[in-house]
Design an enzyme around this catalytic site. Sequence first.
Site, PDB file in Angstrom:
ATOM      1  N   GLU A 285      37.115  47.026  54.404  1.00  0.00           N
ATOM      2  CA  GLU A 285      38.235  46.437  53.667  1.00  0.00           C
ATOM      3  C   GLU A 285      38.560  45.043  54.200  1.00  0.00           C
ATOM      4  OE1 GLU A 285      39.681  47.652  50.946  1.00  0.00           O
ATOM      5  OE2 GLU A 285      38.275  49.320  51.023  1.00  0.00           O
ATOM      6  N   TRP A 288      36.156  42.919  52.515  1.00  0.00           N
ATOM      7  CA  TRP A 288      36.531  42.578  51.131  1.00  0.00           C
ATOM      8  C   TRP A 288      37.477  41.376  51.125  1.00  0.00           C
ATOM      9  CZ3 TRP A 288      34.570  43.889  46.582  1.00  0.00           C
ATOM     10  CH2 TRP A 288      35.321  43.668  45.419  1.00  0.00           C
ATOM     11  N   TRP A 316      42.293  37.581  23.517  1.00  0.00           N
ATOM     12  CA  TRP A 316      43.602  38.140  23.858  1.00  0.00           C
ATOM     13  C   TRP A 316      44.513  38.064  22.634  1.00  0.00           C
ATOM     14  CZ3 TRP A 316      43.378  40.624  28.209  1.00  0.00           C
ATOM     15  CH2 TRP A 316      42.568  40.171  29.258  1.00  0.00           C
ATOM     16  N   ASN A 352      46.813  50.590  47.170  1.00  0.00           N
ATOM     17  CA  ASN A 352      45.687  49.880  46.581  1.00  0.00           C
ATOM     18  C   ASN A 352      45.089  50.614  45.380  1.00  0.00           C
ATOM     19  OD1 ASN A 352      43.713  47.647  46.702  1.00  0.00           O
ATOM     20  ND2 ASN A 352      42.270  49.296  47.062  1.00  0.00           N
ATOM     21  N   TRP A 370      44.965  38.898  32.220  1.00  0.00           N
ATOM     22  CA  TRP A 370      45.073  39.233  33.644  1.00  0.00           C
ATOM     23  C   TRP A 370      45.890  38.213  34.415  1.00  0.00           C
ATOM     24  CZ3 TRP A 370      43.341  35.727  37.220  1.00  0.00           C
ATOM     25  CH2 TRP A 370      42.380  34.793  36.819  1.00  0.00           C
ATOM     26  N   TRP A 393      42.512  40.736  40.803  1.00  0.00           N
ATOM     27  CA  TRP A 393      42.813  40.808  39.370  1.00  0.00           C
ATOM     28  C   TRP A 393      41.565  40.517  38.540  1.00  0.00           C
ATOM     29  CZ3 TRP A 393      46.573  42.572  36.310  1.00  0.00           C
ATOM     30  CH2 TRP A 393      47.751  42.986  36.930  1.00  0.00           C
TER      31      TRP A 393
END
Length: 462
Positions: A285, A288, A316, A352, A370, A393
């Site tokens: 993590e 990441w 959209w 998370n 987003w 995102w």
Amino acid sequence: MSEQHAAASGSRPAVVWFRDDLRVADNPALTAAAGSRMPVVCVYVLDDESPGVRAPGGASRWWLHHSLTALSAALDALGGSLTIRRGPAERVIGDLLAETDAAAVFWNRRYGEAERTVDEAIKTQARDDGREASSFGANLLFEPWTIRTGSGTPFSVYTPFWRACLASPEPRKPLDAPGSIAGAPPLDSLTVTDLGLLPTHPDWSAGLQETWEPGEDAAHEALARFLDEDVAAYKADRDTPGIDATSRLSPRLRWGELSPHQVWHATAAARTRTNAEGAATFLSELGWREFAYHTLFQRPALATENIRSEFDAFPWPRLHPTALRAWQQGRTGIPLVDAGMRELWHTGTMHNRVRMVVASFLIKNLLIDWRLGEQWFWDTLVDADPASNPFNWQWVAGSGADAAPYFRVFNPELQREKFDKHGDYVRRWVPEWQTDAYPEPIVDLAETRRAALAAYDVVKGR
């Protein structure tokens, strides 16, 4: 401080410019200044004005206030003090160097393009003026230009990226805090309160106050507690939002109360045969987070532009503000989504697993861009940083680096049944769930999933 005042102090000072590194231990810039034998001027600049530098959101500002207060106390204990200024950093730091006739200025690196532009301008001007100007790697395990594919290009997929990191020389050992620093004569300074970081009308921060204790000492206590109590079960339990199984270190890393080097080596030191799997998962993590920052370094418009340009064609629909407000307020009628959004508002964070669910719901069930979700998280997360927030995102949206395929739509009801099967998490944050007071869902999950996939066909067609 005038040149005459500087001369009277005995020697020209070194300036340490604090940014996202609000700690005294493992702070290479502070260590360099303390070892220079010069008086040390420690400064924090609240820069809401430099072009392209993103001002912190409301929850982050609350954290920043308390973390600066803790840093100021820590510097006082070492014999120094924290000078606080406000304004565009290039001008404010330039003025401070002239005001103090500083011999040197030190800082730890930032990785956004706008921040790097500011830093380079200050470094160039300082050197032109005959001052030493040095920056240090402090907030990433690996500098972005050091991890490359075999062909010399940046990685775009996480697993080989992290494999390359693990094959690199081990991150350096963390530095001890200086035993003391030679304080410089006091300068004109704002107080932390003068920065106006805390919410007042209204003060919505009660949940943050009951959830968190910012500051370097509390950060080390949180790390030690996690490694002592929770890391062994981390891999098995980290996806279950109803239990306290995660590290909760993300705001500590975002504000630099902990460095990744400290986390890496503390985890290695605590690693045993019984917790090895959990420790490795936890460090992945951290990897990441590295991947997000390396991506930001290469893609500075991460918060506003799709990494995968084909998503620029995504159709959209016209925004429905009512649906966006229902999502923000946790009133969608979808229990796991509502629980996550209420946890976010109250605590400034969100589990998370639930972050992925609420993001998928916004993008793929409500068909809302987003970027609007990223902006809401930027304002409400205490750990919102310029890399991980937009990077994650885009991952959910399918438009980012190594992203989840767009057609992977998290079904929030199935996610609840799998990860909160006893309803502990949902009942904590949505007490009216399963009563007549709880609203009906604002959308049909199956129908909106089909609409999202139909919209994605436009992207595939491009």
